[in-house]
Design an enzyme around this catalytic site. Structure first.
Site: not given
Ligand code: PEP
Length: 260
Positions: A96, A166
């Site tokens: 992450h 992400e």
């Molecule tokens: C994350 O940290 O993996 C994430 C997607 O957070 P958020 O949905 O709050 O942007």
């Protein structure tokens, strides 16, 4: 084989105590719809994991946030894959951006991925660039993250891994905006190319690629239409109503896809 969709909630360092965690998990287990098409998972802080999976049971499985790259040893504060698995985790969030920000390298991510698979959990490998530059350097970052993460993994295991795209700039309450479905699609195709280069096209097609970054119940449909096999929400996963609406939307979409 029909591919499954995933909605995997990352609670991060929330909520503030075990009672709140139990109450959120209870509501979530009660109201989240369930379907053969969609796997739902929540990843609470590790200190709550064992109690939640023992006491608050339901169709939603539990996962662990972060898996250490070494199997055991002198690593104060860290949690190994075997610990997470024995506490009830079926999934592990790996690489992450909030871990990478604290110094976790692609090589460490690779060790975590290997340990996670070895302990029988499904790894959710997070990849994503900090920013989108004009020259497309972000593609190199994605390639590097994936190539290094998979460097010690047999090709036959690639399809056991979920890849979460992400983009760091789309994550969290300070994010400018979620990525667009087109931005997701561009990277999804690129990830498939990287995996094809490492193995073959069939494997690349079978790897589940999901999206995370400010995903919630108001914005996920275009991502599904662009081929996202699910989502990794942060904030939205702490609100059971929002989480369950997301799941419902994914189920509806999956059913329609299945009937085509
Ligand atoms: C994350 O940290 O993996 C994430 C997607 O957070 P958020 O949905 O709050 O942007």
């Amino acid at each position: 084989m029909e591919k499954k969709y995933y909605v995997i909630g990352n609670w991060k360092m929330n909520p503030g105590n075990l009672n709140e965690a139990k109450s959120t998990a209870k509501t979530l287990q009660r109201i989240t719809p369930n379907s053969k098409y969609v796997e739902t998972v929540i990843c609470p802080p590790s200190v709550f994991l064992y109690t939640l999976q023992k006491e608050i049971k339901g169709k939603t499985k539990y996962g662990h946030q972060g898996i250490h790259h070494e199997p055991k040893g002198a690593f104060t504060t860290k949690i190994s894959a075997s610990m997470a698995a024995s506490a009830g985790a079926k999934f592990g969030i790996i690489g992450h951006s909030e871990e990478r920000r604290e110094g976790v390298t692609d090589e460490m991510v690779s060790g975590s991925l290997k340990n996670c698979l070895k302990e029988g959990m499904t790894p959710v490998l997070c990849v994503g660039e900090n920013e989108r530059d004009q020259n497309g350097f972000y593609f190199n970052i994605i390639r590097q993250q994936i190539e290094t993460a998979l460097s010690n993994i047999p090709k036959t295991r690639y399809t056991d891994i979920i890849i979460a795209y992400e983009p760091v700039w789309a994550i969290g309450k300070d994010a400018k905006r979620p990525a667009s479905a087109n931005e997701f699609l561009e990277i999804k195709i690129y990830i498939q190319k990287v995996i094809t280069d490492l193995s073959n096209r069939k494997t690349a097609d079978e790897v589940s690629i999901i999206y995370g970054g400010s995903a919630d119940d108001t914005n996920i449909l275009p991502f599904l239409e662009a081929g996202a096999m699910g989502f990794l929400p942060g904030r939205a996963s702490l609100e059971p109503e929002v989480f369950s609406k997301m799941v419902l939307e994914v189920i509806d979409f999956a059913k329609n896809e299945g009937s085509k």
